[in-house]
Enzyme design. Structure first.
Site, PDB file in Angstrom:
ATOM      1  N   LEU A 192       0.845  -1.192   0.000  1.00 46.60           N
ATOM      2  CA  LEU A 192       0.000   0.000   0.000  1.00 46.60           C
ATOM      3  C   LEU A 192       0.880   1.242   0.000  1.00 46.60           C
ATOM      4  CD1 LEU A 192      -1.961  -2.235   0.694  1.00 46.60           C
ATOM      5  CD2 LEU A 192      -2.934  -0.802   2.480  1.00 46.60           C
ATOM      6  N   ARG A 231       1.283  13.617   7.192  1.00 49.80           N
ATOM      7  CA  ARG A 231       2.075  13.988   8.371  1.00 49.80           C
ATOM      8  C   ARG A 231       3.522  14.319   8.024  1.00 49.80           C
ATOM      9  NH1 ARG A 231      -0.391   8.826  11.430  1.00 49.80           N
ATOM     10  NH2 ARG A 231      -0.614   8.278   9.234  1.00 49.80           N
ATOM     11  N   ASP A 244       5.227   1.752   4.667  1.00 49.71           N
ATOM     12  CA  ASP A 244       6.105   2.567   5.519  1.00 49.71           C
ATOM     13  C   ASP A 244       6.707   1.788   6.688  1.00 49.71           C
ATOM     14  OD1 ASP A 244       3.711   2.287   6.852  1.00 49.71           O
ATOM     15  OD2 ASP A 244       3.438   4.412   7.305  1.00 49.71           O
ATOM     16  N   ASN A 251       5.584   7.572  10.183  1.00 52.46           N
ATOM     17  CA  ASN A 251       4.506   8.493   9.826  1.00 52.46           C
ATOM     18  C   ASN A 251       4.934   9.948   9.742  1.00 52.46           C
ATOM     19  OD1 ASN A 251       2.523   6.520   9.547  1.00 52.46           O
ATOM     20  ND2 ASN A 251       2.096   6.514  11.735  1.00 52.46           N
ATOM     21  N   ASN A 262      55.097  15.722 -11.104  1.00 53.15           N
ATOM     22  CA  ASN A 262      54.658  16.641 -10.052  1.00 53.15           C
ATOM     23  C   ASN A 262      53.912  17.816 -10.670  1.00 53.15           C
ATOM     24  OD1 ASN A 262      55.062  17.410  -7.053  1.00 53.15           O
ATOM     25  ND2 ASN A 262      55.475  19.288  -8.206  1.00 53.15           N
ATOM     26  N   TYR A 301      38.278  24.075 -20.704  1.00 49.91           N
ATOM     27  CA  TYR A 301      37.010  24.487 -21.305  1.00 49.91           C
ATOM     28  C   TYR A 301      37.212  25.760 -22.098  1.00 49.91           C
ATOM     29  CZ  TYR A 301      31.981  25.526 -21.479  1.00 49.91           C
ATOM     30  OH  TYR A 301      30.703  25.792 -21.891  1.00 49.91           O
ATOM     31  N   SER A 322      54.927  25.812 -10.396  1.00 47.79           N
ATOM     32  CA  SER A 322      53.764  26.343  -9.681  1.00 47.79           C
ATOM     33  C   SER A 322      53.027  27.357 -10.540  1.00 47.79           C
ATOM     34  CB  SER A 322      54.226  27.029  -8.392  1.00 47.79           C
ATOM     35  OG  SER A 322      54.750  26.065  -7.522  1.00 47.79           O
TER      36      SER A 322
HETATM   37  C1  UD1 Z   1      -2.109   1.883   9.533  1.00 43.57           C
HETATM   38  C2  UD1 Z   1      -3.181   0.991  10.173  1.00 43.57           C
HETATM   39  C3  UD1 Z   1      -2.910   0.884  11.671  1.00 43.57           C
HETATM   40  C4  UD1 Z   1      -1.520   0.316  11.897  1.00 43.57           C
HETATM   41  C5  UD1 Z   1      -0.469   1.157  11.165  1.00 43.57           C
HETATM   42  C6  UD1 Z   1       0.874   0.447  11.230  1.00 43.57           C
HETATM   43  C7  UD1 Z   1      -5.267   1.254   8.929  1.00 43.57           C
HETATM   44  C8  UD1 Z   1      -6.593   1.910   8.844  1.00 43.57           C
HETATM   45  N1  UD1 Z   1      -4.498   1.570   9.932  1.00 43.57           N
HETATM   46  O1  UD1 Z   1      -2.263   3.179  10.101  1.00 43.57           O
HETATM   47  O2  UD1 Z   1      -3.875   0.027  12.278  1.00 43.57           O
HETATM   48  O3  UD1 Z   1      -1.245   0.286  13.285  1.00 43.57           O
HETATM   49  O4  UD1 Z   1      -0.806   1.306   9.773  1.00 43.57           O
HETATM   50  O5  UD1 Z   1       1.905   1.235  10.737  1.00 43.57           O
HETATM   51  O6  UD1 Z   1      -4.957   0.451   8.068  1.00 43.57           O
HETATM   52  N2  UD1 Z   1      -2.488   4.074   1.783  1.00 43.57           N
HETATM   53  C9  UD1 Z   1      -2.993   3.797   0.532  1.00 43.57           C
HETATM   54  N3  UD1 Z   1      -4.214   4.271   0.199  1.00 43.57           N
HETATM   55  C10 UD1 Z   1      -4.980   4.994   1.056  1.00 43.57           C
HETATM   56  C11 UD1 Z   1      -4.457   5.266   2.345  1.00 43.57           C
HETATM   57  C12 UD1 Z   1      -3.210   4.781   2.679  1.00 43.57           C
HETATM   58  O7  UD1 Z   1      -2.331   3.143  -0.271  1.00 43.57           O
HETATM   59  O8  UD1 Z   1      -6.084   5.398   0.671  1.00 43.57           O
HETATM   60  C13 UD1 Z   1      -1.126   3.577   2.141  1.00 43.57           C
HETATM   61  C14 UD1 Z   1      -0.154   4.654   2.537  1.00 43.57           C
HETATM   62  O9  UD1 Z   1       0.558   5.153   1.416  1.00 43.57           O
HETATM   63  C15 UD1 Z   1       0.743   3.949   3.517  1.00 43.57           C
HETATM   64  C16 UD1 Z   1      -0.100   2.846   4.082  1.00 43.57           C
HETATM   65  O10 UD1 Z   1      -1.243   2.741   3.254  1.00 43.57           O
HETATM   66  O11 UD1 Z   1       1.897   3.379   2.909  1.00 43.57           O
HETATM   67  C17 UD1 Z   1      -0.515   3.110   5.523  1.00 43.57           C
HETATM   68  O12 UD1 Z   1      -1.156   4.366   5.615  1.00 43.57           O
HETATM   69  P1  UD1 Z   1      -0.947   5.278   6.886  1.00 43.57           P
HETATM   70  O13 UD1 Z   1      -1.744   6.511   6.680  1.00 43.57           O
HETATM   71  O14 UD1 Z   1       0.476   5.412   7.200  1.00 43.57           O
HETATM   72  O15 UD1 Z   1      -1.687   4.375   8.013  1.00 43.57           O
HETATM   73  P2  UD1 Z   1      -1.503   4.483   9.582  1.00 43.57           P
HETATM   74  O16 UD1 Z   1      -2.266   5.651  10.057  1.00 43.57           O
HETATM   75  O17 UD1 Z   1      -0.070   4.400   9.929  1.00 43.57           O
HETATM   76 CA    CA Z   2       1.789   4.396   8.796  1.00 45.85          CA
END
Ligand code: UD1
Ligand code: CA
Length: 466
Positions: A11, A18, A107, A231, A381, A391, A409
């Site tokens: 994902l 943030r 992440d 985050n 040297n 250039y 030199s």
């Molecule tokens: C998420 C989890 C949380 C967990 C945490 C662990 C959910 C709702 N929450 O929260 O329970 O403890 O990870 O690190 O799943 N992303 C998408 N599409 C979207 C939204 C997000 O691809 O529409 C991707 C982001 O790019 C990211 C990942 O999903 O890589 C996680 O999103 P992030 O907003 O970091 O979730 P957390 O709030 O950390």
């Molecule tokens: Ca996260």
């Protein structure tokens, strides 16, 4: 492929709110590579049958950064939550043959492939519909909390924003890595809704949904500290330091001395020979390789370069795409770049810049020089303050200097120009014509001493004042 195999969906579509960044989180550099590289490599190394990456925010840049054989991108045009990310992947989930699908947040760079494999193995052993990779943390802020019934069965994952005060105290959290039996996931994905205060489709809501359908939900514990999520930029820096430190520890175990491992920054692909000593603030980047018995004084950055055995790099040098031969000394404050090859047993001193040039065995350029597009032989040297004028305003021209040459030199070597073996050039010369071997070239006006000139000047001045 089939029942026992697994596919992974990374994902990575989110906007990294943030981070307060114009770029997606996965494109941020972390300990020498992009954050997204880490999970991607872990997914491939774990042996996933298919790896998908959900992209959305700056999709083109994400494709360019991560495209490789075996990776399939899925676009989530509107990012309506982690659950929604899987909803847009429905066609791929339907057509993929693996029995198991793992959702993996992008992440979590410290995640190891072994942990992914262990998660899938535990999931199969338990015959669960979903297995959550969980971890225990000191500070659970920001993570979804694992809510169990009487300390046993997992009932729900409750997100930070939705948690009660009591739930907020739970220190067992969701790593964001969930293993699903693919048919169960496809059966119930459609039941997610956005009716919560986050107004998002939360992947984590599937746990309550599965429980409602009496599908088995299991949990599997990740090794401590491995699945930390990033985050914000403070966490980025913290995890970056941890990754660099673990590499530093690896090289110390291989026989390298690091006087301050916490401020030594070694990229993943770097190789270092034993008995090399590295002082604080050194960055070794890209595919840099160091031989054994080298000594690197503080604050140099060495990128995609090879340093053979016994090389000394003194304080504050920048070395890029270069090769430094055995026993050569560079610096302090030297800059080697773009296809430079020095040595062996050569010396590059302070405030010397060398670009796309070779300097042969035992040759020296010790003070304040610029060598660009130059070929310098052995035992030559280069005098202090010498510059190759490579250039002409339009193109770069070569300078060729033979073996056993003495460049005086402050010379200007106006390229293209050649200085033959064994020749000398006088200090302060501007060399515009080739110098034959075993000669002396002088190019400067004869000196005139005007005796008493200063005294006369002083007299004139004092008369003017009266
Ligand atoms: C998420 C989890 C949380 C967990 C945490 C662990 C959910 C709702 N929450 O929260 O329970 O403890 O990870 O690190 O799943 N992303 C998408 N599409 C979207 C939204 C997000 O691809 O529409 C991707 C982001 O790019 C990211 C990942 O999903 O890589 C996680 O999103 P992030 O907003 O970091 O979730 P957390 O709030 O950390
Ligand atoms: Ca996260």
């Amino acid at each position: 492929m089939g029942q026992d195999g697994f596919s992974i969906l990374i994902l990575g579509a989110g906007k990294a709110t943030r981070f307060k960044s114009a770029y997606p989180k996965l494109l941020h550099p972390l300990a020498g590579r992009l954050m997204g590289e880490y999970v991607l490599r872990a997914a491939v190394a774990a042996g996933a049958e298919r790896v998908y990456m959900i992209i959305g925010h700056q999709a083109e840049a994400m494709r360019n950064a991560f495209a490789r054989a075996g990776l399939q991108f899925i676009e989530q045009k509107e990012q309506l939550g982690t659950g929604h990310a899987l909803m847009v992947a429905r066609p791929e989930l339907e057509s993929c043959a693996s029995g198991v699908a793992v959702a993996l947040v992008g992440d979590v760079p410290k995640l190891q492939p072994e942990t992914l494999r262990a998660l899938v193995a535990a999931h199969s052993k338990e015959r669960a519909a979903c297995t959550i990779l969980t971890m225990s943390v000191e500070n659970p802020t920001g993570y979804g909390r694992i809510v169990r019934v009487g300390g046993k069965r997992v009932r729900a994952i409750v997100e930070e924003k939705l948690a009660t005060a009591t739930q907020k105290r739970i220190r067992e959290v969701n790593t964001g890595i969930l293993c699903f039996s693919r048919p169960a996931l496809l059966d119930h994905l459609g039941e997610l809704s956005r009716e919560n205060i986050q107004k998002e489709y939360l992947l984590t809501d599937l746990i309550e949904i599965f429980n409602r359908h009496r599908l088995k939900v299991a949990a599997f514990q990740a090794p401590a500290g491995e699945a930390v999520g990033i985050n914000d930029r403070a966490q980025l820096a913290e995890v970056g330091k941890q990754i660099f430190l673990s590499r530093a520890i690896h090289w110390m175990k291989e026989g390298v001395t690091l006087t301050d491992p916490e401020t030594t920054y070694i990229d993943e692909e770097v190789v270092i020979g034993p008995d090399t000593v590295i002082e604080p603030g050194v960055s070794l980047r890209g595919g840099t390789r160091l031989g054994s018995g080298c000594r690197l004084e503080p604050h140099s950055t060495i990128t995609d370069s090879v340093l053979e055995d016994g090389v000394t790099v003194r304080h504050s040098c920048v070395i890029t795409n270069s090769r430094v031969g055995a026993g050569t000394a560079v610096g302090p404050f030297a800059h080697l770049r773009m296809g430079t090859a020095i040595g062996p047993e050569a010396k590059i001193g302070n405030f010397v810049e060398v670009k796309n040039s070779t300097l042969g065995q035992g040759s020296k350029a010790q003070h304040l020089a610029y060598l660009g597009d130059a070929t310098v032989g052995a035992r030559t040297n280069i005098g202090a303050g010498t510059i190759t004028c490579n250039y002409d305003g339009e193109k770069k021209n070569p300078t060729t200097i033979g073996d056993d040459v003495f460049i005086g030199s402050g010379n200007m070597l106006v390229a293209p120009v050649r200085v033959g073996d064994g020749s000398y050039t006088a200090a302060g010369s501007t060399i515009t014509q080739d110098v034959p071997p075993e000669s002396l070239a002088i190019e400067r006006g004869p000196q005139v001493n005007k005796q008493g000139w200063a005294l006369k000047r002083k007299k004139l001045k004092s008369m003017a004042r009266k």
